[in-house]
Design a protein around this motif. Structure first.
Motif, mmCIF file in Angstrom:
data_model
loop_
_atom_site.group_PDB
_atom_site.id
_atom_site.type_symbol
_atom_site.label_atom_id
_atom_site.label_comp_id
_atom_site.label_asym_id
_atom_site.label_seq_id
_atom_site.Cartn_x
_atom_site.Cartn_y
_atom_site.Cartn_z
ATOM 1 N N PHE A 160 8.083 115.226 34.876
ATOM 2 C CA PHE A 160 8.407 114.416 36.038
ATOM 3 C C PHE A 160 8.449 112.917 35.740
ATOM 4 C CE2 PHE A 160 6.548 117.959 38.883
ATOM 5 C CZ PHE A 160 7.765 118.619 38.855
ATOM 6 N N VAL A 161 7.607 112.424 34.837
ATOM 7 C CA VAL A 161 7.627 110.990 34.527
ATOM 8 C C VAL A 161 8.949 110.572 33.899
ATOM 9 C CG1 VAL A 161 6.590 109.205 33.070
ATOM 10 C CG2 VAL A 161 5.126 110.708 34.416
ATOM 11 N N PRO A 162 9.471 111.303 32.887
ATOM 12 C CA PRO A 162 10.798 110.924 32.372
ATOM 13 C C PRO A 162 11.906 111.043 33.410
ATOM 14 C CG PRO A 162 9.649 112.345 30.806
ATOM 15 C CD PRO A 162 8.870 112.379 32.081
ATOM 16 N N GLN A 163 11.725 111.963 34.357
ATOM 17 C CA GLN A 163 12.780 112.192 35.348
ATOM 18 C C GLN A 163 12.733 111.185 36.487
ATOM 19 O OE1 GLN A 163 12.738 116.154 36.986
ATOM 20 N NE2 GLN A 163 14.441 115.759 38.396
ATOM 21 N N PHE A 164 11.538 110.868 36.997
ATOM 22 C CA PHE A 164 11.412 110.026 38.188
ATOM 23 C C PHE A 164 10.851 108.632 37.897
ATOM 24 C CE2 PHE A 164 10.868 114.441 39.747
ATOM 25 C CZ PHE A 164 11.942 114.495 40.625
ATOM 26 N N GLY A 165 10.392 108.379 36.692
ATOM 27 C CA GLY A 165 9.713 107.120 36.413
ATOM 28 C C GLY A 165 8.206 107.304 36.497
ATOM 29 N N GLY A 169 6.785 109.781 39.137
ATOM 30 C CA GLY A 169 6.524 110.976 38.342
ATOM 31 C C GLY A 169 5.072 111.408 38.408
ATOM 32 N N LEU A 170 4.142 110.443 38.349
ATOM 33 C CA LEU A 170 2.717 110.776 38.459
ATOM 34 C C LEU A 170 2.387 111.314 39.852
ATOM 35 C CD1 LEU A 170 1.014 107.815 36.546
ATOM 36 C CD2 LEU A 170 1.301 110.194 35.787
ATOM 37 N N TYR A 171 3.012 110.708 40.870
ATOM 38 C CA TYR A 171 2.778 111.190 42.231
ATOM 39 C C TYR A 171 3.247 112.631 42.394
ATOM 40 C CZ TYR A 171 3.481 111.896 47.227
ATOM 41 O OH TYR A 171 3.475 112.414 48.485
ATOM 42 N N GLN A 172 4.449 112.943 41.927
ATOM 43 C CA GLN A 172 4.974 114.297 42.015
ATOM 44 C C GLN A 172 4.092 115.272 41.238
ATOM 45 O OE1 GLN A 172 7.393 115.402 43.834
ATOM 46 N NE2 GLN A 172 8.597 113.604 44.399
ATOM 47 N N SER A 173 3.588 114.844 40.097
ATOM 48 C CA SER A 173 2.754 115.709 39.266
ATOM 49 C C SER A 173 1.440 116.043 39.961
ATOM 50 C CB SER A 173 2.481 115.036 37.919
ATOM 51 O OG SER A 173 3.680 114.731 37.236
ATOM 52 N N VAL A 174 0.777 115.014 40.490
ATOM 53 C CA VAL A 174 -0.510 115.231 41.160
ATOM 54 C C VAL A 174 -0.324 116.049 42.430
ATOM 55 C CG1 VAL A 174 -2.426 114.074 42.330
ATOM 56 C CG2 VAL A 174 -1.536 113.139 40.190
ATOM 57 N N PHE A 175 0.697 115.718 43.216
ATOM 58 C CA PHE A 175 0.941 116.419 44.476
ATOM 59 C C PHE A 175 1.137 117.912 44.227
ATOM 60 C CE2 PHE A 175 3.315 118.172 47.951
ATOM 61 C CZ PHE A 175 2.896 117.490 49.078
ATOM 62 N N LEU A 189 9.612 117.677 46.159
ATOM 63 C CA LEU A 189 10.626 117.389 45.151
ATOM 64 C C LEU A 189 12.012 117.328 45.783
ATOM 65 C CD1 LEU A 189 9.402 119.762 42.316
ATOM 66 C CD2 LEU A 189 9.563 117.274 42.137
ATOM 67 N N PRO A 190 12.841 116.381 45.398
ATOM 68 C CA PRO A 190 14.228 116.373 45.890
ATOM 69 C C PRO A 190 14.946 117.652 45.455
ATOM 70 C CG PRO A 190 13.670 114.281 44.850
ATOM 71 C CD PRO A 190 12.549 115.222 44.542
ATOM 72 N N GLY A 191 15.429 118.419 46.413
ATOM 73 C CA GLY A 191 16.078 119.687 46.097
ATOM 74 C C GLY A 191 15.123 120.848 45.951
ATOM 75 N N GLY A 192 13.819 120.597 46.139
ATOM 76 C CA GLY A 192 12.846 121.674 46.069
ATOM 77 C C GLY A 192 12.600 122.152 44.647
ATOM 78 N N MET A 193 12.183 123.405 44.523
ATOM 79 C CA MET A 193 11.858 123.991 43.222
ATOM 80 C C MET A 193 13.059 124.642 42.558
ATOM 81 S SD MET A 193 8.680 123.605 42.255
ATOM 82 C CE MET A 193 8.593 124.931 41.052
#
Length: 460
Positions: A160-165, A169-175, A189-193
């Motif tokens: 997620f960090v390379p994809q979202f910054g 990316g850290l927020y998406q990972s922790v969430f 996530l944009p577009g879901g899983m």
């Protein structure tokens, strides 16, 4: 003398919290959590501009979060602001740990001294084998949970960090690490899983977190201690039973989904062989109470939908973040049926005899869950007559088993339907048996009267 007797007969009045027994305290804590969650989601800044959610919608969302279900009336990432999303995932974290720990901690913070009889109830709630160590077990559960979620977030950040910054990316990972480990099923996530259906890192980590959370803390800790010192810390019979049952259900579910959906253009059809296997395994894992989906469930065949409903009904393991009747209950029921066919009177598993009261408890839990699903489904049919039979059944089982999967039906429900599902999520999370015990206002003790047996009752 009369003055002395009056002083001796005086008993100080205990506060309400001190008078509550563990099942009652547990049921109350969840109700308060739902009310607080709904109140928080009503605050300004929780929903995005232009998004209108009613009081029932927000109450449903709070219930879904506290009861770690994941059913939503609107897309979480699109309908709620970052503050609203953080509130929802924190509610899910509290709900995931709550049934195991927060009831105990709430009682301790309220000044209650957990006596031996209450420790027995709490030990049963957390599946602790040592009543005296139940409070220490609560502390271990906290530490282990945060460590597992931290590791999951670290692994997800590799994608997620390379994809979202870095920040996003850290927020998406922790969430999603918290959501997956708690079997909550919330996705921002944009577009879901769906874009990660063939991604072994994201799908693999999410699936592993779902399985870990669904195994139950006792099994996880038993596995860790056994791995560190196999001779000193044996693998419990309960751990063996749940692990083998979990593995069998995951493999069977994946194999059947793979066979049924292999050529389905709406699900596994467009994927390559490796992607088909990965997606089939993920879809077999998520009905355990995960609530995530990397393929479109509305495009699945009726046979696959039926299989998913069955897997949701069985659910995860006892003492875990998942719902359902639990895998150990299912295993005991199957073993009892096989014993009856073979003419045996005792259930034996891994060289040990299963106590008759556990067999009775398994039957009772299954009966209560079945009645709960049937009643809820009937009410859903009455209150939402315009919706089809299968999606409503799927939605009902998903709510009662706190799974969170849907056939794109939740947003179509009217207010009575959402309230019914909220009640199902609440009862499914605390457990119908716990709720029944909470309604029992007086302690009952087994008396010395034994009634004569009656053998002339036909069964079957």
């Amino acid at each position: 003398m009369n003055w002395f007797r009056s002083r001796r007969s005086y008993r100080p009045r205990r506060s309400l919290l001190r008078r509550l027994r563990p099942p009652q305290l547990l049921a109350l804590v969840y109700l308060l959590g739902i009310a607080l969650g709904a109140a928080l989601l009503h605050l300004p800044g929780m929903t995005r501009p232009g998004v209108t959610l009613t009081t029932v919608d927000l109450l449903f969302t709070a219930t879904s979060a506290i009861c770690i279900t994941g059913l939503v009336v609107a897309d979480t990432g699109e309908a709620f602001t970052r503050l609203g999303q953080v509130t929802i995932i924190l509610l899910a974290q509290v709900g995931g740990l709550g049934i195991i720990t927060f009831g105990t901690l709430f009682a301790l913070l309220a000044g209650r001294r957990v006596n031996f009889s209450e420790r027995q109830h709490l030990a049963q709630q957390v599946n602790a084998l040592n009543v005296g160590g139940v409070v220490a077990l609560v502390r271990i559960i906290f530490l282990y949970t945060f460590a597992a979620q931290g590791l999951g977030a670290l692994l997800l950040s590799l994608r997620f960090v390379p994809q979202f910054g870095l920040g996003e990316g850290l927020y998406q990972s922790v969430f999603h690490s918290i959501s997956a480990y708690n079997n909550a099923g919330f996705v921002v996530l944009p577009g879901g899983m769906a874009p990660y259906a063939t991604d072994p890192l994201v799908s693999g980590v999410i699936a592993a977190l779902i399985v870990l959370g669904g195994l139950g803390f006792l099994v996880q800790l038993n596995l860790l201690t056994h791995w560190r010192a196999p001779r000193r810390n044996r693998l419990l019979i309960y751990s063996r039973l749940t692990l083998w049952t979990t593995l069998a259900l995951l493999l069977l579910g994946a194999a059947v989904i793979l066979a049924l959906e292999w050529k389905n253009p709406g699900t596994l059809g467009p994927l390559g062989p490796g992607g088909k296997i990965l997606a089939a395994v993920f879809q077999s894992v998520t009905p355990r109470s995960g609530g995530f989906a990397t393929v479109d469930f509305t495009a699945m065949g009726n046979a696959t939908i039926f299989l998913v409903i069955a897997l949701m009904f069985i659910g995860a393991n006892s003492g875990s973040t998942g719902g359902g009747i639990k895998t150990s209950t299912f295993a005991i029921l199957l073993g009892s049926a096989w014993n009856l066919i073979r003419g045996r009177t005792e259930l034996i598993t891994f060289g040990r005899r299963v106590m008759p009261e556990n067999v009775v408890r398994a039957g009772t839990i299954t009966t209560i869950y079945t009645l709960l699903v049937f009643t809820g489904f009937f009410l859903m049919l009455v209150t939402n007559p315009s919706l089809r039979f299968t999606p409503l059944l799927f939605e009902t089982v998903s709510a009662a088993a706190t799974v969170g999967l849907s056939l794109n039906t939740t947003h179509l429900l009217n207010d009575p339907g959402l309230i019914i599902l909220s009640v199902l999520m609440y009862l499914g999370r605390i457990g119908p048996v716990t709720f029944a015990l909470a309604l029992n206002l007086r302690e009952t003790s087994s008396g010395s009267v034994r009634y004569p047996p009656e053998r002339d009752i036909l069964v079957g």
